[in-house]
Design a protein around this motif. Sequence first.
Motif, PDB file in Angstrom:
ATOM      1  N   CYS A   1      23.343   2.663  42.885  1.00 42.28           N
ATOM      2  CA  CYS A   1      22.461   3.616  41.641  1.00 42.28           C
ATOM      3  C   CYS A   1      22.855   4.492  42.035  1.00 42.28           C
ATOM      4  O   CYS A   1      22.165   5.491  42.504  1.00 42.28           O
ATOM      5  CB  CYS A   1      21.371   2.519  41.607  1.00 42.28           C
ATOM      6  SG  CYS A   1      20.248   3.384  40.268  1.00 42.28           S
ATOM      7  N   PRO A   2      23.618   5.509  40.123  1.00 42.36           N
ATOM      8  CA  PRO A   2      23.082   6.593  40.846  1.00 42.36           C
ATOM      9  C   PRO A   2      22.062   7.735  40.610  1.00 42.36           C
ATOM     10  O   PRO A   2      22.298   8.820  40.576  1.00 42.36           O
ATOM     11  CB  PRO A   2      23.974   7.270  40.030  1.00 42.36           C
ATOM     12  CG  PRO A   2      24.224   6.513  38.346  1.00 42.36           C
ATOM     13  CD  PRO A   2      23.414   4.998  39.424  1.00 42.36           C
ATOM     14  N   VAL A   3      21.097   6.944  39.988  1.00 42.25           N
ATOM     15  CA  VAL A   3      19.854   7.447  39.296  1.00 42.25           C
ATOM     16  C   VAL A   3      18.393   7.055  39.752  1.00 42.25           C
ATOM     17  O   VAL A   3      17.102   7.184  40.024  1.00 42.25           O
ATOM     18  CB  VAL A   3      19.279   7.041  37.503  1.00 42.25           C
ATOM     19  CG1 VAL A   3      20.720   8.017  37.520  1.00 42.25           C
ATOM     20  CG2 VAL A   3      19.393   5.958  37.996  1.00 42.25           C
TER      21      VAL A   3
ATOM     22  N   ALA B   1      17.541   3.996  40.364  1.00 42.20           N
ATOM     23  CA  ALA B   1      16.656   3.022  39.975  1.00 42.20           C
ATOM     24  C   ALA B   1      16.374   1.734  39.878  1.00 42.20           C
ATOM     25  O   ALA B   1      15.675   0.376  40.192  1.00 42.20           O
ATOM     26  CB  ALA B   1      17.198   3.250  38.406  1.00 42.20           C
ATOM     27  N   ILE B   2      17.261   1.658  41.679  1.00 39.68           N
ATOM     28  CA  ILE B   2      16.745   0.109  42.705  1.00 39.68           C
ATOM     29  C   ILE B   2      15.504   0.559  43.390  1.00 39.68           C
ATOM     30  O   ILE B   2      16.500   1.705  44.808  1.00 39.68           O
ATOM     31  CB  ILE B   2      17.910  -0.909  42.936  1.00 39.68           C
ATOM     32  CG1 ILE B   2      18.522  -0.473  41.396  1.00 39.68           C
ATOM     33  CG2 ILE B   2      17.155  -1.600  43.587  1.00 39.68           C
ATOM     34  CD1 ILE B   2      20.052  -1.795  41.485  1.00 39.68           C
TER      35      ILE B   2
ATOM     36  N   CYS C   1      16.465   3.232  35.133  1.00 39.80           N
ATOM     37  CA  CYS C   1      18.232   2.138  34.615  1.00 39.80           C
ATOM     38  C   CYS C   1      18.716   2.849  33.820  1.00 39.80           C
ATOM     39  O   CYS C   1      18.424   2.836  32.480  1.00 39.80           O
ATOM     40  CB  CYS C   1      17.956   0.989  34.765  1.00 39.80           C
ATOM     41  SG  CYS C   1      19.417   0.154  34.842  1.00 39.80           S
ATOM     42  N   VAL C   2      19.851   3.571  33.670  1.00 42.06           N
ATOM     43  CA  VAL C   2      20.484   4.445  32.745  1.00 42.06           C
ATOM     44  C   VAL C   2      21.727   2.820  31.824  1.00 42.06           C
ATOM     45  O   VAL C   2      21.736   2.904  30.935  1.00 42.06           O
ATOM     46  CB  VAL C   2      21.227   5.425  33.429  1.00 42.06           C
ATOM     47  CG1 VAL C   2      19.970   6.368  33.379  1.00 42.06           C
ATOM     48  CG2 VAL C   2      21.558   5.826  34.004  1.00 42.06           C
ATOM     49  N   GLY C   3      21.832   2.128  33.068  1.00 41.61           N
ATOM     50  CA  GLY C   3      22.843   1.263  32.410  1.00 41.61           C
ATOM     51  C   GLY C   3      23.940   1.517  32.482  1.00 41.61           C
ATOM     52  O   GLY C   3      24.943   0.900  31.837  1.00 41.61           O
ATOM     53  N   CYS C   4      24.905   2.128  33.710  1.00 42.84           N
ATOM     54  CA  CYS C   4      25.558   2.554  34.238  1.00 42.84           C
ATOM     55  C   CYS C   4      26.078   1.456  34.710  1.00 42.84           C
ATOM     56  O   CYS C   4      27.789   1.002  34.239  1.00 42.84           O
ATOM     57  CB  CYS C   4      25.786   3.649  35.431  1.00 42.84           C
ATOM     58  SG  CYS C   4      25.230   2.947  36.625  1.00 42.84           S
ATOM     59  N   LYS C   5      26.045   0.275  35.179  1.00 41.82           N
ATOM     60  CA  LYS C   5      26.383  -0.868  35.407  1.00 41.82           C
ATOM     61  C   LYS C   5      27.293  -1.203  37.027  1.00 41.82           C
ATOM     62  O   LYS C   5      28.141  -1.673  37.043  1.00 41.82           O
ATOM     63  CB  LYS C   5      27.740  -1.403  34.393  1.00 41.82           C
ATOM     64  CG  LYS C   5      26.870  -1.754  32.747  1.00 41.82           C
ATOM     65  CD  LYS C   5      28.149  -1.777  31.972  1.00 41.82           C
ATOM     66  CE  LYS C   5      27.878  -1.811  30.206  1.00 41.82           C
ATOM     67  NZ  LYS C   5      27.580  -0.206  30.056  1.00 41.82           N
TER      68      LYS C   5
ATOM     69  N   CYS D   1      25.993  -1.470  39.905  1.00 43.49           N
ATOM     70  CA  CYS D   1      25.851  -1.906  40.792  1.00 43.49           C
ATOM     71  C   CYS D   1      25.792  -3.512  40.553  1.00 43.49           C
ATOM     72  O   CYS D   1      26.171  -3.451  41.772  1.00 43.49           O
ATOM     73  CB  CYS D   1      24.103  -1.791  40.769  1.00 43.49           C
ATOM     74  SG  CYS D   1      23.306  -2.000  38.480  1.00 43.49           S
TER      75      CYS D   1
ATOM     76  N   VAL E   1      20.261  -3.034  33.612  1.00 41.62           N
ATOM     77  CA  VAL E   1      21.167  -4.263  34.203  1.00 41.62           C
ATOM     78  C   VAL E   1      19.355  -5.852  34.970  1.00 41.62           C
ATOM     79  O   VAL E   1      18.043  -4.748  34.851  1.00 41.62           O
ATOM     80  CB  VAL E   1      21.957  -4.382  35.721  1.00 41.62           C
ATOM     81  CG1 VAL E   1      23.269  -3.422  35.453  1.00 41.62           C
ATOM     82  CG2 VAL E   1      20.497  -3.095  37.047  1.00 41.62           C
TER      83      VAL E   1
HETATM   84  S1  SF4 Z   1      23.054   0.148  35.902  1.00 44.35           S
HETATM   85 FE1  SF4 Z   1      22.404   0.108  38.656  1.00 44.35          FE
HETATM   86  S2  SF4 Z   1      23.373   1.726  39.483  1.00 44.35           S
HETATM   87 FE2  SF4 Z   1      23.251   2.237  36.884  1.00 44.35          FE
HETATM   88  S3  SF4 Z   1      21.341   2.979  37.103  1.00 44.35           S
HETATM   89 FE3  SF4 Z   1      20.906   0.841  36.373  1.00 44.35          FE
HETATM   90  S4  SF4 Z   1      20.477  -0.422  38.381  1.00 44.35           S
HETATM   91 FE4  SF4 Z   1      21.453   1.947  38.881  1.00 44.35          FE
END
Ligand code: SF4
Lengths: 615, 418, 159
Positions: free
Chosen positions: C65-67, C69-70, C86-90, C92, C110
Amino acid sequence: MAWTRKILRVDLSKGTCKAEPLNMEWAQLYLGQRGLATKYFVSEVDPKVDPLSPANKLIMTTGPLTGTPASTGGRYSVVTKGALTGAIACSNSGGYFGAELKFAGWDMIIFEGKSPKPVYLWIENDKAELRDAAHLWGKTTWQTEETIKKAHQDPQIRISSIGRAGENGVLYACVVNDLHRAAGRSGVGTVMGSKNLKAVAVRGTLGVGNLKDPKAFMAAAAAGKKVLAGNAVTGQGLPTYGTQVLMNVINEMGALPTRNHRDVQFEDARKISAEAMREKRPTDGKTHLVANSACFGCTIACGRISKIDETHFSVVNKPEYWGANGGLEYEAAWALGAANGVGDLEALQYANLICNEDGFDPISFGATVGAAMELFELGIIKKEQIGMDAPFGSAKALCELARMTAVGEGFGKELGMGSARLCAKYGKPELSMSVKGQEFPAYDSRGIQGMGLTYATSNRGACHLRSYTVASEVLGIPVKTDPLVTEGKADLVKAFQDATAVFDSAGICIFTSFAWSLADVQPQLDAACEGNWTMEKLGEVGERIWNMERQFNLAAGFTAKDDDLPPRLKTEPAKTGPAKGLVNGIDKMRPEYYKTRGWDAQGVPSKETLKRLGL
Amino acid sequence: MRHLIIGNGPTGLVAAETLRRLQPQADIVLIGDEAEPPYSRMAIPYFLQGGIGVDGTYLRKSPDHYAKRRIQLLQARVSWVDPVKKVIELADGKRERYDKLLIATGSHPVRPDVPGMDLPNVHTCWTLDDARAIAAKAKPGARVLQLGAGFIGCIIMEALAARGAKLTIVEMGDRMVPRMMTEKAGGMIKHWVERKGVSVHVNEAITAIEQQGDALVAKVSRGGTPIVADLVICAAGVRPNIGFLAGSGIEIGRGIRVDNHMQTSVADVYAAGDVVEAIGFHSGQPELNAIQPNAVDQARVAAHNMAGEATVSQGSLAINVLDTLGLISSSFGQWWGAKKEEGGTGVELVDEGNFRYLSLQFQDDVLIGATSLGWTEHVGVLRGLIQTRTRLGAWKDRLLADPTGFMAAYLGSAQKAA
Amino acid sequence: MQKSLHIDASKCTGCLQCEMACSYENYGVFNLAKSRIKVFNFEHEGRKVPYTCTQCAEAWCMNACPVDAIAINAATGAKVVNEAVCVGCKVCTIACPFGTVNYVADTGKVQKCDLCDGHPACAEACPTAAITFVDSDWTGLDKMRAWAGKTDTAARASA
Ligand code: SF4
Ligand SMILES: Cc1cc2nc3c(=O)[nH]c(=O)nc-3n(C[C@H](O)[C@H](O)[C@H](O)COP(=O)(O)OP(=O)(O)OC[C@H]3O[C@@H](n4cnc5c(N)ncnc54)[C@H](O)[C@@H]3O)c2cc1C
C-alpha cells in the motif's frame, strides 16, 4: 422493504425488456412469489389459453425473504399455465438463482410472447437484454451454464435454463438452475422452450437491503434457525440422510407405490434408500453419497451430492458422468426406482442425472416409464415399438429410455407426452397414475389417506408439495393423525394447503415446515416486510391464493370430476403392509373438503367465500 | 552500525523500517532531496484528482512516525559515493560515513528529444511539484495533450479526465499500455477510453511543439493534423537515477546491477527499487521494473541482508493493475507467454462488447503470466500461482478449456482444497 | 492468545450464510458481492470451500500500500483497511497472493477481512461450524502459511 418493487417485463416477440413498478397493493394481499406472481398471471392471461402458444406467459418470481438470511431464503418459482396439465402451474426451486435475481434488483420477470429465434435473457443488475442463443440451442443445461459463464467471463453468474427436453417438447420438462436444482413439475420448462427462451443468466451485485426492521429480522431469522437446528427432522434426519430418509419408512408403512401402483411395498426399497447411499460399494469401495449440500441460505442442507460407480453399465466409458452430481432425492429415487420396480441405485442416479442435465421431471418421467412397463407387460406395447424389452425392474430400459426421452428419439417421444396421454393413446387411460394429467409422487394414498385428497385437489395436478399431510400422518407434525382413516383429513388438507401457499409465497423452502409452523415464519415476514403481517393476515393470504388458483382452473375448464383419483386407487386394495385391504376414500373426503373450503358441491367457491377473501 | 539510505521513496522507507525492526540499536539515516516528508508517487494521481490532500500522499501518516523509530530524515542531494572510504558526499559538500549503504534513488521521467519539450506548459508528472503545477493548469475544459500511453501515462490520464480536461493521447506503440498488455487487451482499452471521449492516436509520435499565443501546437509524425493544446504532459518513460554514481565503481547497466541479495558489485552497497536492474523472475537476466510492489519487496530483501540476515529475492516480477476511466485491467509476469518449443501454451478469452478479457500463459503446467480486463475478484492469486511456480497438474487443461476458473484452480492446486 | 478463523471445508454445505453475515456486518445489506469471505464450489468433487484472508504475517497488501491505508489491529492482529485513507489504487489486490483483497467499485475502495473487531460475523452465522474462531495455534493454517512463505520474495533466510 423486502421487495425490490421492480418487475422486469420481457416481450419475447418484440425483443424488448422493460422495468415496471411492483403492484404494492397486490403485494399486501398476495405476499410474493407463488401468490403474487399467480395474481399477475391470472390477471393477464386468458385461462383457456393453449399453454404452448405465445399468448401464454411465464413468470420467474422471488419472495420477500428471497435473498435474505432467513433460513432457506433463496427460493424462486416459475409460474405459468402448465404444459403437462393445462392447469395453473407453479414450480419452486432452490439453489442460488432466486437470490441472485433479487440481488440484481428484481422481484420477478414476466415473459410474454414468443421469440422468433432462440434467445437467452442476460441480466446484470438493472441492465437486461435478450441475446442470441443459437449456439446454446441443442445443449444440455450443464453445457448451457458453462458456456454462458465462460462467454461472460464470470463464474459467479447464476443461470436457469432448459435442456434438450424443454426444446423437444417433453411435456414435463423443467427449468434447471445451478446444475442440480429444478423448477420441476407441470412442464414449466416446456412452456419456456415453446417461447424459444433457452436460459436466464443473472448477475446481481446490488444486494438486498432496507428490510422493515433489520435488527428484529436478524433476531427472528436467528430464532427460526434455532428451531430448525433443534428439530429431529430438519436438524438431523434431513442433513444426514436427505429426503431419502423416507424410503424405508414409507415402505414399511405400505405406502411406497410400486410397479405403477400395483403394489404398495417394494422388496428392494432398502437397496435404493438413504442408508444404501451411505454404504461402501463392493465394486470400488466408495460410498455413493459424496456430500450433502445446501441451497442459498439453507441451514438444513437436505441436498445430496453423489458420484456414480464408474464401472456401472450406464456410465462406463462416459467419464463426463463420473463427477459429483445432484441426488438422489426421495421423490426421484422412488419414481425412477420403486415405481418401475428398479432396485439398482446407480441406474437411478444415472437416470436422475440425465433428468437434471437435460431438464425433465424425474417424477413424471419415472412414473410414465412405470405406466409403459405395465403396458409392455400387458402386451399392449411391443418390444419393437419401444426398441427393447421393458419389463418392470429393467434398469437397462430405464437408463436407455431416459436418454431417448431427453433427445426425443424413438419411443422417447411417446414417453415425453406423460403417462396420461401415453395410456390414453394405447386405450388404457386408467393405467395412468395421475391427476389433472400430472403423475403422482412417492406416497400411496391407500396407505396415507390424506395424500389422496391432497393429490385430487391439488391445483397443479397430483403433487405432494401442495399439502404435505405426510408430515402429520407419518411424522406427527404438527400433530399425529392416523394415516389409515379419512376422518379429519379434509380439515387437515385445507390447513396444509393454505399454510403451504404462504411458505411458497414468502421465498422460503417448504421443508422448513417440518419444524416451522406459520407462527415461526410470521415474525420473520413481519420484520422484513412493510405492512402488518399478523397470523390472521397470513392465514387469509394462504386461503386467498388457493382460491385464486382454483378459480383459474375452473375457468380453464376443470370441474369436480378432475378432483379424483385413478380407479386403481379406489378399487384395487393394497396387497400388503399395514394398509392391506384398503383403498383410498377420496369420494368420502372430497365433499367434506369442498364444504370446509366454502365451495359448493361442484367444487366452485361460493360467493361468500370469494367475498370474504376479496376475490 | 550506521545505515545510510539514499532516496526516501517507498523503497528507502520500507528498508529503513525493516532495518529498525531487525536492528533496534543501529543508526538509520534516510536521505531524500525533495522538500516533502517521504511520499508516494503512486498517490499523485489521486492528489491530482482532488481526492486527497498533499498529506494523503505521505507514505506514513503520523508526524512522529520517524522520530518514534529513530529514523533520521535528512533532506539533501547526494552527489557522490565513495565505496572505498565508505562515505557519501552531499551537494553542499558535507560527507556522511556509512557501514552499509542502500541506494534507492528511484527513477526520473525522460523527455523525448523533440524541439519544444522545454516550453513552460510542457510537464512531466512525476513529483508532487509536477502535480501542483499540472493541477494549476489542467482546469475543466482545458485541452491536454499527453505523450505516451504507457502504464504511468494511463494512470495520469484517469486523473486528468476526472479534472474535466479534454484529452488527446499520442502513443508511439501500436496500442495502449504496450509494455503491459497483450495486443488485444491494449486495443480494448483504447476502445474503452475513446468511448469515454478521449482521443487516442497510436503508431504516432510528436515531432515538435511550438508555442502559438496561449496555445501549444504539436506536430505529428507522418504529416498528421497538428494537435492544439493548453497543456502537454509527457509520460514517455522513466530512467533510473544513477548519474551521481559515475566513477564510483558500482556496476551499472541501464540501472544499478544487483544480485539476488540486492547487493551491488561493491561490498556493503545495496540497491533496490526503481533504480535497479534486478534479476528477472522468469528471465534470470537483469531487468528494469519500475513498479511499487517490486520496490518494496526488494527493499525488504536488501534490509535483511544489510542487517546480516542472508536473504534472497526470487527475482523481480512485473505486476500491474490499472484503472483507465473505470475499466480495470491487470497484468502479471510474462504475460506475453513462452515459446512453444519451451513448453509454452496459453489461452485468451475475449468479450469485446462487455470489455472483459482474460489471458493465461503457461510453461509446462506452471502459470507464468496473465492479463485481465474487467476482473477485480481474486486477481491476486494469479500472482500467487506465478510466484510460487505452483504445478497445476490436471488443472492446467481445465484452465486452457476455461480460464475463468483460475480461482478454483488456485484453491485446488496451491491450497489443495479440492 | 490471538484468535484466527478456522475453516473446515468438509463441513461446509454452501448455504452462504457467512457471506450474507459478512456483507450485513460491514455494509448493512445482504450482498454476496460485498462479502469478504467467499465460498467456492467444486462441482466436480461436490466440495464447498469457504475462503478468506488468513491475516498472514507477510502482509503483502499492507506492504504494497502506497499510502499506509492498511494497518494491523493490535488487539486482533487483523490487517485492516482504513477506508478514509485508501485511495483505491488496487495495488494491494494484485500484491496479495491469496487473492483475498478485492476492489469494490461502489465505494472506490478495497475490502478485506478485518475479523470484525474480534467477533467475526461469518463464524457466528455458520450453521455447521465449518467456520470457527479459535486460538491461533489450533487453526491448522500452517499449510497456507507455508505456502505464503513460498510466495515470499523477501524476508526468508537462504540458509
Ligand atoms: S487500494 Fe489497497 S494499496 Fe491502494 S490505497 Fe487502498 S488499501 Fe492501499
Ligand atoms: C504518477 C505515478 C503513478 C504511479 N502509479 C503506480 C502504480 O499504480 N503502481 C505501481 O506499481 N507503481 C506506480 N508508480 C511507480 C512507483 O511510484 C515507483 O515504482 C515507486 O515510487 C518506486 O519507489 P522508489 O522508492 O524506488 O523510488 P521513488 O519513489 O522515485 O523515490 C526515490 C526518491 O529518491 C530521491 N532521490 C533521487 N536521487 C537522489 C539523490 N541523488 N539524492 C537524494 N535523493 C534522491 C527522489 O527524489 C525520490 O524522492 C507510479 C509513479 C507515478 C509517478
